[in-house]
Write an enzyme that holds these catalytic residues in place. Structure first.
Site, short mmCIF file in Angstrom:
data_model
loop_
_atom_site.label_atom_id
_atom_site.label_comp_id
_atom_site.label_asym_id
_atom_site.label_seq_id
_atom_site.Cartn_x
_atom_site.Cartn_y
_atom_site.Cartn_z
CG HIS A 103 -1.98 1.02 1.20
ND1 HIS A 103 -3.23 0.83 1.73
CD2 HIS A 103 -2.01 2.29 0.71
CE1 HIS A 103 -3.98 1.90 1.57
NE2 HIS A 103 -3.24 2.82 0.95
CG PHE A 162 5.79 5.33 -5.41
CD1 PHE A 162 5.77 5.43 -4.02
CD2 PHE A 162 6.60 4.35 -5.98
CE1 PHE A 162 6.52 4.59 -3.22
CE2 PHE A 162 7.37 3.50 -5.18
CZ PHE A 162 7.33 3.61 -3.80
NE ARG A 163 0.72 11.32 -2.84
CZ ARG A 163 -0.38 10.96 -2.19
NH1 ARG A 163 -1.38 10.36 -2.82
NH2 ARG A 163 -0.49 11.21 -0.90
CG ASN A 172 -4.88 7.61 -4.78
OD1 ASN A 172 -3.79 7.08 -4.97
ND2 ASN A 172 -5.17 8.25 -3.66
CG ASP A 200 -6.09 3.55 -0.77
OD1 ASP A 200 -6.79 3.45 0.25
OD2 ASP A 200 -5.02 4.16 -0.80
CG HIS A 220 -5.82 2.47 5.41
ND1 HIS A 220 -7.19 2.40 5.41
CD2 HIS A 220 -5.47 3.11 4.27
CE1 HIS A 220 -7.64 2.97 4.30
NE2 HIS A 220 -6.63 3.39 3.59
CG ASP A 262 -2.20 5.04 3.47
OD1 ASP A 262 -2.07 5.31 2.26
OD2 ASP A 262 -3.11 5.53 4.17
CG HIS A 304 0.18 15.03 1.13
ND1 HIS A 304 -0.59 14.99 -0.02
CD2 HIS A 304 -0.38 14.11 1.97
CE1 HIS A 304 -1.56 14.11 0.13
NE2 HIS A 304 -1.46 13.55 1.32
ZN LIG Z 1 -6.71 4.49 1.86
#
Ligand SMILES: [Zn+2]
Length: 448
Positions: free
Chosen positions: A83, A86-87, A117, A174, A254, A328, A332
């Protein structure tokens, strides 16, 4: 070729531990030789396979092997994190696949599973191919989930069969829950046929007013509504029931509440071994007090909860209800986390501190044996996601790490682009000294 000598090997999948020398050839482990048993094995071999034996000795003597002295260190399988964010594509100012992989290697991870995501999200074969291509250029194994629903809109399923064939290791939206029950049921039925795990972010928004902070002491401190425990365990209950009906392998991501842990435990005890769960290091280490102390750097979805929840997660890890530790990892930018508590994004980085938090908070405090900690970070996740990783065996992948279990280090100086975590400055045990992936050194102490 690498020879790792004098280390204390621990392999959770086989349960084998002791002093072994490990020979790596190419991207595989070629031999594992117990130090006590070494002489006997060599004699036995000399009868069977004189030629090959002689050749190998020559190679060793000639120094063809790069010898790594692991005296005083634990040699474990490379860790697996199922989980991580890596954006890339879309948010590479936070992290990208290269920097994410570096952070992983530094934390002892040789296999990661990306969440989907991104922007665009990984709901199509082109984006998946792009992500996997970039992952293949890193020093570790980067695999990826794809979305369950198109654009994570919760309305229409992705072409699951096509994306599984294109290399997706699992399915997840997610970041957001999937609210339509009929859609979830169909997704599970199809994932079951495909033998892929489907992972769920369980937070029903109808209960939540300002996410990322627990409803209770922390939300009162900030004067915001926060996220109550019902948001997680009601949706978890629905999906566990659907998993029982469909037989699909599901992963409650999570997990944060004692109620959800108990639901998973009861399902598994009733024989539904297709119900799985993962816990993060921050949920087994911290409570909502940290959200008050550290502000946005302890804001995450689902939020840090109460001591009883933290202990329930630890008990879940102890008895195997929770089969996986997953970070997770959610990078940011500093300016994003500098916003007010209700406006800052949720999530913290985790790859570089996960193992050490496990050793410091679980092993050293007597909650988990070192072997069980490693199991939840290697063989457990490999089993749930069907990965050929997370074990040490002859012929198996040459993915290993060297851990200084009783050594100390101070958290900071991240390989990740981001530094959003409450653990900066913490003194932890168990630094990783070397990470070897596919027979090559992916990270070692002293690397930037
Ligand atoms: Zn999540």
């Amino acid at each position: 070729m690498i020879l790792i000598k004098n280390g204390y090997m621990m392999d959770p999948r086989s349960g084998k531990e002791g002093f072994y020398d490990i020979f790596l050839e190419g991207d595989r482990i070629s031999r594992i030789v117990g130090q006590g048993a070494q002489k006997a094995a060599e004699q036995e071999e000399s009868y069977e396979n004189k030629g090959a034996k002689a050749k190998e000795e020559t190679a060793g003597d000639a120094g063809t092997y790069q010898v790594i002295d692991a005296s005083g260190l634990i040699v474990a399988p490379g860790l697996i994190d199922v989980h991580v964010h890596f954006r890339e594509p879309g948010f590479t100012y936070k992290e990208d696949i290269q920097t994410g992989a570096k952070a992983a290697a530094k934390g002892g991870f040789t296999t990661v599973v990306l969440m989907a995501n991104t922007k665009p999200s990984v709901d199509n074969a082109d984006t998946l191919a792009e992500v996997l291509e970039k992952g293949s250029k890193t020093d570790i194994h980067v695999t990826s989930c794809v979305n369950v629903t198109k654009g994570m809109q919760g309305k229409e399923l992705v072409p699951m069969e096509e994306l599984a064939a294109a290399g997706a290791v699992g399915f997840t939206d997610d970041g957001v829950p999937i609210l339509q029950e009929a859609l979830v049921r169909e997704a599970m039925e199809r994932a079951k046929v495909l033998k892929k795990t489907i992972s769920f972010h369980e937070e029903d928004p109808k209960y939540i007013e300002n996410n990322g902070i627990n409803r209770g002491k922390a939300s009162e401190h900030y004067g915001i509504g926060g996220s109550p425990r019902e948001a997680e365990y009601t949706l978890s209950a629905r999906d566990i029931e659907l998993a029982k009906e469909t037989g699909a392998d599901i992963d409650i991501q999570h997990i944060s509440t004692k109620e959800a842990v108990e639901l998973v435990r009861q399902a598994r005890q009733a024989g539904f071994q297709n119900v799985h769960a993962e816990a993060t290091p921050h949920h087994f280490t911290l409570t909502e007090e940290a959200a008050i102390q550290y502000g946005t750097n302890a804001k995450m979805n689902p939020p840090l909860r109460e001591e009883a929840d933290r202990m329930a997660i630890i008990r879940g890890l102890q008895d195997g209800t929770i089969e996986m530790i997953a970070t997770d990892h959610a990078p940011h930018a500093a300016e994003e986390k500098a916003r007010p508590i209700t406006q800052a994004p949720s999530g913290i980085i985790g790859l570089e501190t996960s193992l050490s938090l496990g050793i410091t908070e679980l092993v050293d405090k007597g909650h988990l044996t070192m072997m069980d900690l490693l199991e939840r970070m290697t063989a457990g996740p490999a089993r749930v996601y069907g990965l050929d990783a997370g074990y040490l065996a002859e012929g198996g992948p040459a993915d290993l790490i060297l851990i200084d279990k009783d050594g100390e280090w101070t958290v900071g100086n991240y390989a990740s682009k981001a530094s959003n975590t409450p653990f900066t400055g913490w003194k932890l045990k168990g630094p990783v000294k070397k990470t070897i992936c596919s027979g090559k050194i992916a990270w070692q102490e002293g690397d930037a």
